[in-house]
Design an enzyme around this catalytic site. Structure first.
Site, PDB file in Angstrom:
ATOM      1  N   HIS A 154      45.671  25.621  40.990  1.00 56.12           N
ATOM      2  CA  HIS A 154      45.765  25.056  42.329  1.00 56.12           C
ATOM      3  C   HIS A 154      44.374  24.902  42.914  1.00 56.12           C
ATOM      4  O   HIS A 154      43.424  25.597  42.524  1.00 56.12           O
ATOM      5  CB  HIS A 154      46.641  25.921  43.245  1.00 56.12           C
ATOM      6  CG  HIS A 154      45.997  27.204  43.706  1.00 56.12           C
ATOM      7  ND1 HIS A 154      45.201  27.273  44.841  1.00 56.12           N
ATOM      8  CD2 HIS A 154      46.013  28.447  43.197  1.00 56.12           C
ATOM      9  CE1 HIS A 154      44.786  28.515  45.004  1.00 56.12           C
ATOM     10  NE2 HIS A 154      45.247  29.245  44.016  1.00 56.12           N
ATOM     11  N   CYS A 155      44.250  23.945  43.826  1.00 57.89           N
ATOM     12  CA  CYS A 155      43.005  23.753  44.566  1.00 57.89           C
ATOM     13  C   CYS A 155      43.285  24.103  46.022  1.00 57.89           C
ATOM     14  O   CYS A 155      44.146  24.918  46.321  1.00 57.89           O
ATOM     15  CB  CYS A 155      42.477  22.330  44.402  1.00 57.89           C
ATOM     16  SG  CYS A 155      43.596  21.053  45.002  1.00 57.89           S
ATOM     17  N   MET A 156      42.577  23.466  46.953  1.00 57.23           N
ATOM     18  CA  MET A 156      42.754  23.800  48.362  1.00 57.23           C
ATOM     19  C   MET A 156      44.126  23.431  48.893  1.00 57.23           C
ATOM     20  O   MET A 156      44.684  24.126  49.742  1.00 57.23           O
ATOM     21  CB  MET A 156      41.684  23.081  49.188  1.00 57.23           C
ATOM     22  CG  MET A 156      40.298  23.655  49.014  1.00 57.23           C
ATOM     23  SD  MET A 156      40.201  25.350  49.609  1.00 57.23           S
ATOM     24  CE  MET A 156      40.609  25.105  51.329  1.00 57.23           C
TER      25      MET A 156
END
Length: 527
Positions: free
Chosen positions: A29-31
């Site tokens: 996952h990213c932001m």
């Protein structure tokens, strides 16, 4: 506890719609996005995913990305990973959920299909070696964003307390918390770089640590005395890449019996010497040039430079070139304490918000599109623009262009004040929109900085709204999309009192003569 149950329920709802645990190859996952590597893309039920309350949108790139928003994604991902592990043990059989009763209205479905088609076309164009390299660079810096945000907010809080002369006994501790990560960011960059390029991560970190070691101040290179941190993140990146190639060479030629001793030693020795007597100086000059150029561009270009940067950022995102800006932002933060580019580029999201508001008013009869906008608008205000871009403006075509115009005016506003001497910067990367307020910093006080950024957002909203309202719709587009989703009385009568459903691949029902928007006979974007 209720929050944990909600996150677990979200993960449980997503898993079967992506083909079950057996279909999930990787999880990250990213932001804002849950990024999934999938074995079989055809098992994913896009429409059912988009209908989930927690899902803001989906984006298909090198991974399948589910937009959950900042904060939420970090909590849902561990729950999702746990469910996948349990599911793999049980060897589940993937099943596609039926969405006939919950599918979005036809026009919203058309926009989603067109957005997906555009994204797929852009993905094919973005698989060039250069853009794949930029993606790898982004993978190095994206994991650092949470620390940049946390330390950036603490730095802002500390600056406020110092200016107000409050809690003098606490501010030194806050300064240490805010600066500790930035003092060692080169080490983390080196670690991630080696990991991304297939080397041993700790060796990349060890070589990059040379850059921030205080003892380099006793070394001369190119007729100059080195300084700790010289070259910064760019030097760390180059040093770690070199370390990976040295390590791979050693693995190929060093006998296995000596590998555990010789390979790490030669990796650190060779790449370390090259870093001290070459990369630190070269990367330092490049870093200084980046900072000088950014200041020169906005000090001399002002409104014009801001207009161009704010207007072109979303097209750069579509081309995959925005990833090249991540190490530039990080370099500016490391040098100056903030990046002056991010507040300007953030105006692109303001243009999207203004454009979405105009679309909402210009299509009063199209309840499906209006529902999409209402659900995506709060996320857009907080800087999460994917649902508005891929669900509304980009498939419609011209509203995407007018949204970029809004971003250009917002960027021009912030750039103008930079030229007048009021610098606005961000102490971290990642957030945008209203979420960027806690990270803002400048050289004329916090109040002035906040006011200028707020003025830029307002300019982006207004310009995006006006450009879209007056120039974002041609007559044909209005005729096609400004229609009620309720069936006409004559249609109900003709079908014996039962409303006739419109086929998802058509626009006006079986007699409209319109074809599937994804068919080869029709371009997916209208301008």
């Amino acid at each position: 506890m209720a929050t944990e149950d909600k996150n677990r329920a979200t993960a449980a709802a997503i898993l079967p719609l992506v083909g079950g645990a057996a279909n999930v190859a990787s999880i990250a996952h990213c932001m804002t996005r849950l990024r999934l590597g999938l074995h079989d893309r055809s098992l994913v039920d896009d429409e059912a995913l988009k209908a989930l309350p927690a899902v803001m949108g989906v984006v298909e790139d090198d991974t399948y990305q589910i937009v959950l928003g900042p904060g939420t994604v970090a909590r849902v991902t561990p729950e999702f990973e746990h469910l996948v592990e349990e599911g793999r043990e049980a060897a589940p059989a993937p099943a596609a959920a039926s969405t006939a009763s919950s599918a979005p209205a036809v026009s919203a479905e058309e926009l989603a299909a067109q957005g997906a088609a555009i994204k797929a076309q852009q993905k094919a164009k973005n698989t060039t070696p250069f853009k794949l390299f930029l993606r790898r660079i982004a993978n190095i810096f994206v994991p650092l964003i949470p620390a940049l945000i946390g330390c950036g907010i603490i730095a802002g809080l500390n600056g406020l307390l110092v200016n107000l002369e409050w809690l003098p006994a606490v501010t030194p501790a806050l300064a240490a918390m805010a600066s500790g990560f930035m003092a060692l960011i080169a080490v983390f960059v080196g670690y991630n770089t080696a990991k991304e390029f297939g080397g041993t991560p700790i060796l990349g970190g060890a070589v990059a640590a040379i850059i921030v070691f205080p003892g380099v101040a006793n070394i001369d290179a190119f007729g100059q005395t080195l300084s700790p941190g010289q070259g910064g993140v760019l030097g760390a990146l180059g040093a770690a890449v070199l370390a990976v190639y040295v390590e791979k060479w050693c693995r190929r030629w060093v006998p296995e019996a000596l590998d555990v001793l010789v390979t790490p030693t030669l990796t650190v020795l060779i790449s370390g010497l090259a870093t001290i007597f070459g990369l630190m100086y070269v990367a330092g000059e490049i870093s200084s040039a980046i900072g000088t150029f950014a200041d020169w561009l906005l000090s001399n270009g002002g409104a014009g430079a801001g207009f161009v940067l704010g207007g072109l950022f979303l097209p750069l995102v579509m081309l995959g070139l925005h990833q090249a800006l991540i190490p530039i932002h990080t370099t500016l933060i490391e040098q100056q304490g903030y990046t002056v580019l991010l507040p300007i580029l953030a105006m692109a999201g303001a243009g999207q918000v203004g454009a979405a508001m105009a679309v909402y008013l210009r299509l009063p009869r199209n309840e499906s599109i209006r529902r999409t906008i209402k659900s995506a608008l709060p996320a857009g205000l907080l800087g999460v623009g994917e649902p508005l871009i891929y669900g509304v403006s980009l498939p419609l075509g011209r509203p995407f262009v007018t949204a970029c115009v809004g971003g250009a005016f917002g960027g021009g506003f912030v750039g103008l004040f930079h030229q007048l001497g009021d610098t606005v910067g961000s102490t971290a990367i990642g957030p945008s929109g209203w979420a960027l307020f806690p990270l803002l910093d400048g050289d004329h006080g916090l109040g002035s900085t906040l006011a200028i950024y707020a003025g830029g957002l307002l300019a982006g909203y207004v310009a995006g709204f006006l450009a879209t309202y007056f120039f974002g719709f041609g007559k044909d587009l209005l005729t096609e999309f400004n229609v009620s989703q309720e069936p006409a009385p004559s249609t109900i009568a003709a079908t014996g009192g039962t409303p006739r459903e419109t086929t998802p691949g058509t626009r006006g029902g079986p007699d409209s003569g319109d074809t599937d928007p994804g068919s080869p006979q029709e371009a997916p974007v209208r301008v």
